[in-house]
Design an enzyme around this catalytic site. Structure first.
Site, PDB file in Angstrom:
ATOM      1  N   PRO A   2       6.953 -17.519 -39.011  1.00 30.57           N
ATOM      2  CA  PRO A   2       7.743 -17.109 -40.148  1.00 30.57           C
ATOM      3  C   PRO A   2       8.592 -15.865 -39.912  1.00 30.57           C
ATOM      4  CG  PRO A   2       5.425 -16.672 -40.537  1.00 30.57           C
ATOM      5  CD  PRO A   2       5.524 -17.340 -39.227  1.00 30.57           C
ATOM      6  N   GLU A   3       9.887 -16.054 -39.932  1.00 30.51           N
ATOM      7  CA  GLU A   3      10.829 -14.950 -39.985  1.00 30.51           C
ATOM      8  C   GLU A   3      11.459 -14.987 -41.382  1.00 30.51           C
ATOM      9  OE1 GLU A   3      13.300 -14.630 -36.451  1.00 30.51           O
ATOM     10  OE2 GLU A   3      11.873 -15.810 -35.301  1.00 30.51           O
ATOM     11  N   HIS A  94      -9.592 -21.978 -41.700  1.00 26.48           N
ATOM     12  CA  HIS A  94      -8.601 -20.895 -41.743  1.00 26.48           C
ATOM     13  C   HIS A  94      -7.941 -20.714 -43.105  1.00 26.48           C
ATOM     14  CE1 HIS A  94      -9.315 -21.018 -37.510  1.00 26.48           C
ATOM     15  NE2 HIS A  94      -8.685 -22.156 -37.353  1.00 26.48           N
ATOM     16  N   ARG A 113      -4.538 -17.224 -36.793  1.00 28.42           N
ATOM     17  CA  ARG A 113      -4.716 -16.070 -35.915  1.00 28.42           C
ATOM     18  C   ARG A 113      -5.027 -14.778 -36.669  1.00 28.42           C
ATOM     19  NH1 ARG A 113       0.319 -16.179 -32.041  1.00 28.42           N
ATOM     20  NH2 ARG A 113      -0.798 -14.487 -31.036  1.00 28.42           N
ATOM     21  N   ARG A 156      20.486   3.687 -29.681  1.00 25.56           N
ATOM     22  CA  ARG A 156      19.460   3.094 -28.818  1.00 25.56           C
ATOM     23  C   ARG A 156      19.930   3.069 -27.369  1.00 25.56           C
ATOM     24  NH1 ARG A 156      14.916   0.988 -31.093  1.00 25.56           N
ATOM     25  NH2 ARG A 156      15.008   1.182 -33.336  1.00 25.56           N
TER      26      ARG A 156
END
Length: 277
Positions: A2-3, A94, A113, A156
């Site tokens: 999921p983004e 889960h 997870r 950056r």
DNA sequence: CCGCGGGCCTGCGCGC
DNA sequence: TGCGCGCAGGCCCGCG
């Protein structure tokens, strides 16, 4: 997976079933998620109405009646299943948190997870909660622009790809959509942030918005077919141009190159070395 | 402040 | 068929 687009799709799928309904009961089967589930989560939200479901970056926020908001993150393997309550419900492996909703529906947080989280925030928390406070602008919103991106990315020294994964710079991109956006923008993932030009920032903002927008649309169409039988929200078929396409032909016409995979900051990056500079 | 590496978990697919 | 290994889309922490 999921983004931002997947989380947004989950949100849109949940709204018609949950908004305005009462959380009648909460069952927690595992408290040891990445962030521990508050021990008293059930008593703090049971009997309260879900007033609004919002999204910030990859977080889902259930604003419930009263002083608190439920904050959900799907991590890498999290799902929310909607069970309509018609068939017989069996808890799956889960399934960690089950919200029983007025009208007979269940919203089930499942995460193999356990990198995800189900937590509580004081309402009005964006200013108080560090997780939300440190997030950069929403890529689809007005606060994100070429000027804003350029200013941040030029500070950056490292490569642009890992920088775009930093949620402080822009919120909601993950490993897939960063590769896709860089490909669309024609920018090499290895280019140093400080060497990004105005023109490249323009292209990146366009690319980020279009790739996320198209994915949100694809998620929307997956919702229209949503029957509630499997109840899985937010995962949909989507064609990627570079992600997980190592060795395949670049999808730009007349390029003739192949998609390459490299590792940056421990994560896979996919790109075309000919089209992206 | 920045960039990187490791850790958190489990499951899957691969090569042998 | 079984085993060990590498890998997985997120995020946080600690180090240099």
């Amino acid at each position: 997976m999921p983004e931002l687009p997947e989380v947004e799709t989950v949100r849109r799928g949940l709204i018609p079933k949950l908004e305005g309904r009462i959380i009648q009961k909460v069952e927690v089967y595992r408290y040891d998620l990445r962030v521990p589930v508050p021990a008293d989560l059930p008593s703090r939200v049971e009997g309260r109405r879900i007033e609004r479901i919002l999204r910030r970056a990859k977080y889902l926020l259930f604003e419930v009646e009263g002083p608190e908001t439920i904050l959900i993150h799907l991590g890498m393997s999290g799902h929310i299943f909607l069970d309509t309550g018609s068939g017989d419900f069996r808890r799956q492996k889960h399934d960690h948190v089950i919200f029983h909703i007025s009208g007979g529906c269940r919203a089930v947080f499942n995460d193999v997870r356990r990198f995800g989280s189900v937590d509580l925030l004081p309402r009005g928390a964006p200013e108080t909660d560090e997780r939300l406070r440190s997030l950069g602008p929403e890529p689809m919103g007005n606060a994100f622009s070429p000027a804003v991106l350029l200013e941040a990315i030029n500070r950056r020294s490292g490569p642009v790809k890992p920088a775009l994964l930093d949620q402080r710079l822009v919120a909601g991109l993950g490993n897939i959509y960063v590769s896709e956006a860089l490909f669309r923008a024609g920018v090499s993932p290895r280019r140093k942030g400080r060497n990004i030009s105005q023109r490249q920032a323009d292209r990146l903002v366009d690319a980020i918005r279009s790739v996320l927008g198209e994915a949100i649309e694809a998620g929307g169409s997956s919702l229209r077919d949503f029957t509630g039988t499997d109840g899985e929200l937010g995962y949909f078929q989507h064609r990627f141009q570079v992600y997980d396409r190592e060795g395949l032909a670049c999808s730009n016409k007349n390029c003739g190159g192949r998609v390459k995979r490299i590792v940056q900051a421990g994560r896979s990056t996919y790109f075309c070395g000919r089209c992206q500079n």
